[in-house]
Write a protein that holds these residues in place. Structure first.
Motif, PDB file in Angstrom:
ATOM      1  N   UNK A   1       0.830  -1.205   0.000  1.00 24.51           N
ATOM      2  CA  UNK A   1       0.000   0.000   0.000  1.00 24.51           C
ATOM      3  C   UNK A   1       0.864   1.254   0.000  1.00 24.51           C
ATOM      4  N   UNK A   2       1.920   1.259   0.845  1.00 23.98           N
ATOM      5  CA  UNK A   2       2.798   2.429   0.903  1.00 23.98           C
ATOM      6  C   UNK A   2       3.500   2.645  -0.427  1.00 23.98           C
ATOM      7  N   UNK A   3       3.944   1.570  -1.052  1.00 16.36           N
ATOM      8  CA  UNK A   3       4.628   1.692  -2.339  1.00 16.36           C
ATOM      9  C   UNK A   3       3.680   2.236  -3.412  1.00 16.36           C
ATOM     10  N   UNK A   4       2.450   1.705  -3.423  1.00 16.92           N
ATOM     11  CA  UNK A   4       1.472   2.164  -4.412  1.00 16.92           C
ATOM     12  C   UNK A   4       1.086   3.618  -4.169  1.00 16.92           C
ATOM     13  N   UNK A   5       0.944   3.993  -2.895  1.00 17.71           N
ATOM     14  CA  UNK A   5       0.608   5.382  -2.573  1.00 17.71           C
ATOM     15  C   UNK A   5       1.714   6.320  -3.018  1.00 17.71           C
ATOM     16  N   UNK A   6       2.954   5.935  -2.730  1.00 21.13           N
ATOM     17  CA  UNK A   6       4.087   6.773  -3.122  1.00 21.13           C
ATOM     18  C   UNK A   6       4.153   6.949  -4.642  1.00 21.13           C
ATOM     19  N   UNK A   7       3.966   5.841  -5.352  1.00 22.72           N
ATOM     20  CA  UNK A   7       4.011   5.906  -6.819  1.00 22.72           C
ATOM     21  C   UNK A   7       2.907   6.811  -7.356  1.00 22.72           C
TER      22      UNK A   7
ATOM     23  N   UNK B   1      -2.719  -0.022   7.308  1.00 25.49           N
ATOM     24  CA  UNK B   1      -2.039  -0.382   6.064  1.00 25.49           C
ATOM     25  C   UNK B   1      -1.565   0.849   5.305  1.00 25.49           C
ATOM     26  N   UNK B   2      -1.928   2.028   5.778  1.00 25.77           N
ATOM     27  CA  UNK B   2      -1.568   3.250   5.084  1.00 25.77           C
ATOM     28  C   UNK B   2      -2.811   4.004   4.641  1.00 25.77           C
ATOM     29  N   UNK B   3      -2.615   5.012   3.803  1.00 31.27           N
ATOM     30  CA  UNK B   3      -3.724   5.823   3.320  1.00 31.27           C
ATOM     31  C   UNK B   3      -4.522   5.076   2.261  1.00 31.27           C
ATOM     32  N   UNK B   4      -5.826   4.953   2.489  1.00 33.68           N
ATOM     33  CA  UNK B   4      -6.730   4.316   1.537  1.00 33.68           C
ATOM     34  C   UNK B   4      -7.800   5.322   1.143  1.00 33.68           C
ATOM     35  N   UNK B   5      -8.306   5.204  -0.081  1.00 35.09           N
ATOM     36  CA  UNK B   5      -9.367   6.102  -0.548  1.00 35.09           C
ATOM     37  C   UNK B   5     -10.502   5.265  -1.117  1.00 35.09           C
ATOM     38  N   UNK B   6     -11.348   4.698  -0.261  1.00 33.24           N
ATOM     39  CA  UNK B   6     -12.512   3.957  -0.754  1.00 33.24           C
ATOM     40  C   UNK B   6     -13.500   4.889  -1.419  1.00 33.24           C
TER      41      UNK B   6
END
Length: 442
Positions: A220-226, A314-319
């Motif tokens: 999740x952190x990797x995807x958020x950063x990207x 798990x980190x920042x999520x945007x449902x």
């Protein structure tokens, strides 16, 4: 039958890899069709993987914590035990059917409904119950041993398991205090010496820095950063701020909470703001659109799929709440409450985390007055709500203590002109200051 290797399927939305959180099976175990064999963490959600094959586990190709690319091998299944009936034909051997999605498995031929087998826990002592009488001792001991041998894996939520992993704690060795022995967050925090969080009140930190610590970058952190880097360096961001008097809106929220039709619904200023935003976007459509570079177009969406930023373990999520513009206040409140709770519990599906067209983030819950939100990729607008705070404010030619908050609107300047962004933000502020004004702006 010949060995079958189950490869990591595409779990949706073009995800390229997943991390194995834990295995529900072990080598040598018999697995039935559609039995849950593992939990994997994608960039968007924690997903349970059902088995598309029935058979004996010959090899696990990845360890817990290992990242596997889509199409990479996960499990190899071999011949079933002698005399066992196969739950699936060898249709995949001729290339006619290959599992590609969660829940997509080979067809069952026995006509029987697949069932899950209990999975034993390794390195866990068997509970022995005292015999009620001498004559029954041997029988009860055997029953107790049999029950222990069938004990299933430790129950807990994905965020709790992640917390345990991050601190090197083997969760199967933790005595859970939850229902049916489930391991709770408080159980893990007690072992690592963290203060237990109660309610929404802040707890004074007692941890002492003890040298550097290396934390593995989660999916999740990797995807958020990207996504944030892509957005920040692709879309030219601009942000406007507006501080508004929310006193009348706060009164309205309190009044709505007491209404007989809304007493069982969780309402707050974020819910009301979300409702107003979804209606205003029907007028200011550029903020509910996307820049399509490949086709040389700007796509103005016909529906508002509202993203709501949620902070989770798990980190920042945007449902996303789909078709939010057509939902009543009650329906919108219920869906927002549901996705926020699922997000914090780590139970959102990839579908619930995709397709947003406009987003809202409430930084005020952390006691922050304002911020500059970064656009989610593919969206042209995001609104940040600052904390609601009583401040001296000019009201009816006098200075009074009023509930105020600062709104921050970030937008893609390729799609949205400053004039339209300013009008949207001013319109939102006007309605929040006087909710009866909404009919003027829609």
């Amino acid at each position: 039958m010949a060995p079958n290797t189950f490869k990591l399927p595409d779990l949706g939305e073009g995800l390229t890899e997943s991390e194995v959180l834990n295995w529900k099976i072990q080598v040598g175990e018999h697995v039935t069709l559609n039995q849950i064999i593992a939990e994997v963490e994608t960039a968007k959600a924690v997903v349970e993987l059902p088995s598309p094959f029935a058979g004996i586990v010959q090899k696990l190709h990845a360890s817990a914590g290992e990242v596997v690319p889509v199409g990479g091998p996960l499990v190899t299944f071999g011949d079933e035990a002698p005399g066992a009936e196969s739950d699936t034909p060898d249709a995949d051997q001729d290339g006619s059917r290959t599992p590609t999605l969660v829940g997509y498995g080979a067809p069952a031929t026995s006509g029987k409904r697949p069932s899950r087998r209990s999975r034993p826990v390794r390195n866990e002592p068997l509970a022995q119950e005292p015999a009620a009488s001498t004559s029954q001792g041997t029988t009860q001991q055997a029953q107790s041993t049999d029950a222990g041998a069938r004990r299933t894996v430790t129950r807990s939520t994905p965020p709790v398991r992640k917390l345990a992993r991050d601190h090197g704690i083997e969760i199967s060795a933790v005595a859970g205090t939850g229902a049916d022995g489930a391991v709770l967050r408080s159980d893990i925090e007690a072992l690592i010496g963290l203060p237990e969080q109660t309610g929404s009140q802040p707890v004074a930190a007692t941890a002492v820095l003890a040298g550097d610590r290396r934390v593995k970058i989660s999916a999740v952190r990797r995807a958020t950063a990207k996504a944030m880097v892509e957005s920040a360096f692709t879309a030219p961001h601009a942000t406007e701020f507006l501080t508004v008097d929310l006193t009348e809106s706060m009164k309205l929220v309190e009044k709505l909470r007491k209404h007989p039709l809304l007493r069982d619904v969780k309402l707050n200023i974020t819910t009301l703001t979300s409702l107003i935003v979804t209606r205003l976007l029907g007028t200011y459509r550029a903020l509910n659109s996307r820049w399509d570079e490949a086709n040389g177009e700007i796509i103005e969406f016909g529906s508002v799929h509202l993203g709501m930023a949620v902070a989770s373990d798990r980190g920042l999520l945007v449902p996303v709440v789909k078709d939010a513009q057509s939902k009543s206040l009650r329906d919108l409140a219920e869906e927002l409450t549901q996705i926020i709770e699922l997000g914090r519990a780590g139970k959102l599906s990839p579908a619930q985390l995709s397709g947003g067209t406009f987003s809202i983030t409430n930084v005020g819950v952390f006691g922050v007055d304002a911020g500059t939100p970064i656009l989610p990729p593919g969206q042209s607008g995001i609104l940040a709500l600052g904390q609601v705070k009583r401040r001296p404010w000019e009201f009816e030619d006098q200075v009074a203590l009023r509930h105020t908050s600062t709104l921050a609107l970030s937008f893609d300047h390729r799609v949205v002109d400053g004039k339209e962004a300013s009008e949207f933000l001013a319109g939102l502020g006007a309605v929040l200051e006087d909710p009866g004004m909404i009919n003027i702006f829609i």
